[in-house]
Write an enzyme that holds these catalytic residues in place. Structure first.
Site, PDB file in Angstrom:
ATOM      1  N   MET A  11      30.712  25.659  51.796  1.00 24.25           N
ATOM      2  CA  MET A  11      30.199  26.094  50.496  1.00 24.25           C
ATOM      3  C   MET A  11      30.720  25.149  49.422  1.00 24.25           C
ATOM      4  SD  MET A  11      28.681  29.264  50.763  1.00 24.25           S
ATOM      5  CE  MET A  11      28.544  30.495  52.071  1.00 24.25           C
ATOM      6  N   VAL A  12      30.060  25.150  48.277  1.00 26.18           N
ATOM      7  CA  VAL A  12      30.616  24.531  47.089  1.00 26.18           C
ATOM      8  C   VAL A  12      31.183  25.658  46.235  1.00 26.18           C
ATOM      9  CG1 VAL A  12      30.132  23.192  45.017  1.00 26.18           C
ATOM     10  CG2 VAL A  12      29.018  22.595  47.169  1.00 26.18           C
ATOM     11  N   ALA A  42      34.701  25.519  56.464  1.00 24.53           N
ATOM     12  CA  ALA A  42      35.192  24.246  55.952  1.00 24.53           C
ATOM     13  C   ALA A  42      36.655  24.346  55.529  1.00 24.53           C
ATOM     14  CB  ALA A  42      34.335  23.794  54.777  1.00 24.53           C
ATOM     15  N   ASN A  43      37.020  25.437  54.873  1.00 26.30           N
ATOM     16  CA  ASN A  43      38.412  25.615  54.460  1.00 26.30           C
ATOM     17  C   ASN A  43      39.353  25.609  55.655  1.00 26.30           C
ATOM     18  OD1 ASN A  43      37.608  25.874  51.794  1.00 26.30           O
ATOM     19  ND2 ASN A  43      37.761  28.101  51.768  1.00 26.30           N
ATOM     20  N   ASN A 185      41.161  40.507  57.500  1.00 28.17           N
ATOM     21  CA  ASN A 185      42.125  40.997  56.523  1.00 28.17           C
ATOM     22  C   ASN A 185      42.011  42.520  56.476  1.00 28.17           C
ATOM     23  OD1 ASN A 185      39.964  41.696  54.795  1.00 28.17           O
ATOM     24  ND2 ASN A 185      40.155  39.824  53.578  1.00 28.17           N
ATOM     25  N   THR A 221      45.635  39.994  58.359  1.00 27.73           N
ATOM     26  CA  THR A 221      46.276  39.353  57.213  1.00 27.73           C
ATOM     27  C   THR A 221      46.275  40.341  56.048  1.00 27.73           C
ATOM     28  OG1 THR A 221      44.176  38.310  56.556  1.00 27.73           O
ATOM     29  CG2 THR A 221      45.647  37.044  57.971  1.00 27.73           C
ATOM     30  N   GLY A 226      52.168  40.253  53.993  1.00 28.34           N
ATOM     31  CA  GLY A 226      52.373  39.493  55.219  1.00 28.34           C
ATOM     32  C   GLY A 226      51.232  39.654  56.191  1.00 28.34           C
ATOM     33  N   GLY A 253      43.407  33.211  52.904  1.00 26.02           N
ATOM     34  CA  GLY A 253      43.157  33.657  54.275  1.00 26.02           C
ATOM     35  C   GLY A 253      42.697  32.519  55.166  1.00 26.02           C
ATOM     36  N   ASP A 254      41.900  31.619  54.613  1.00 20.72           N
ATOM     37  CA  ASP A 254      41.445  30.461  55.383  1.00 20.72           C
ATOM     38  C   ASP A 254      42.593  29.488  55.641  1.00 20.72           C
ATOM     39  OD1 ASP A 254      38.848  31.484  55.321  1.00 20.72           O
ATOM     40  OD2 ASP A 254      38.387  30.455  53.443  1.00 20.72           O
TER      41      ASP A 254
END
Length: 310
Positions: A11-12, A42-43, A185, A221, A226, A253-254
């Site tokens: 994504m952008v 991507a992250n 998460n 997560t 933690g 998270g990524d």
């Protein structure tokens, strides 16, 4: 040998830092704006690559002004882009992100070209994917593609990690059970099992629902609380958070998953990978943006020397 293969989204990121969210029909001035490369897939790929693991990305971009920038960004981080391809007549994925003064974020995603990542794209990349030690997946691409990737991983005896984000209540649990690691998460966990997750005890009970369904390893997560790892073999670990002053939690998270993937393939030790992942996510929230806030090897080693104990 390729170590980690990320099959997923890009994504952008269009990030607005706000004093508060506008009411319906209201126009507000925001104090600052930042644009960067993002998307869950991507992250995670960039975080993993920044730590030194060889990464291949399988993804789709549109034919707009964002596409070449996204591909260049992958390449600058040393990521193999042989199977990041353009779709004509389609926009690239974009993610408007709104960050409030307490560093919490609200995100909209427009999938764009990510919707066009199909099962046959995995088949086209099969020669390189077969060499991976771990395949990492998320849910910003079509479910059929995710399921096909899991089948591919199982067929070729490759470990697979599924990050069920954004959470999809219709996710086929039988496919999730074929993954080695399932990493939601707490909000995603609540959506998937329809149980409260207000306390760590409630999160533990909700995660056990997934284990009872047949999942092998569930890692939840929990941001500033933690992370919690439960395994079907009876292992359970609460990984304490690393205390930092958060500026922007976007992409944390990524960052966690990318770092976890790196240390998992390097060490084979789940608990050690979780400790490092917790520290990597923590340092990421001390900077603005997503990928731009992820530290490189030297920066992270300095941070981890203080905050991670084996």
């Amino acid at each position: 040998m390729t170590k980690v293969a990320v099959i997923g989204s890009n994504m952008v990121d269009l990030i607005a830092y706000t004093n508060r969210m506008p009411k319906e029909g209201e126009t507000l001035e925001a104090p600052s704006f930042q644009m960067g490369c993002g998307g869950k897939g991507a992250n995670q790929a960039v975080a993993c690559a920044k730590l030194g693991t060889e990464v291949i990305m399988v993804s789709k971009v549109g034919d707009d002004l964002f596409a070449d920038n996204t591909i260049t960004n992958f390449e600058q981080h040393g990521i193999d882009t042989a199977f990041v391809s353009k779709i004509s007549g389609v926009s690239s994925g974009v993610a408007p992100i709104f960050v409030n003064p307490s560093s919490q974020n609200s995100i909209l995603i427009i999938k764009g070209a990510n919707e066009y990542l199909k099962p046959d794209d995995i088949d086209k990349a099969s020669v390189k994917l077969k060499d991976a030690d771990l395949i990492v997946l998320q849910l910003e691409i079509p479910l059929d593609t995710v399921y096909h990737a899991i089948e591919f991983a199982n067929k070729h005896d490759i470990q697979v990690l599924l990050n069920p984000a954004p959470a999809v209540p219709g996710l086929d649990i039988e496919y999730a059970c074929r993954c080695d690691y399932f990493v939601p998460n707490e909000t995603e966990l609540e959506i998937l099992v329809n149980k409260p997750v207000n306390t760590i005890d409630e999160i533990r009970e909700a995660a056990k629902v997934l284990l009872d369904k047949g999942l092998q390893n569930v890692i939840v997560t929990m941001g500033a609380r933690g992370s919690l790892w439960l395994s079907k073999t009876g292992d359970e670990r609460l990984i304490e958070p690393v205390p930092v002053k958060a500026i922007d939690t976007s992409g944390a998270g990524d960052a966690f998953i990318g770092c976890f993937s790196h240390f998992l393939v390097q060490t084979g030790n789940t608990e050690k990978a979780l400790k490092y992942a917790s520290a990597y996510a923590a340092i990421s929230v001390t900077g603005k943006g997503t990928q731009s806030s992820y530290p490189n090897v030297a920066e992270f080693n300095e941070f981890a020397a203080t905050y991670v104990t084996n």
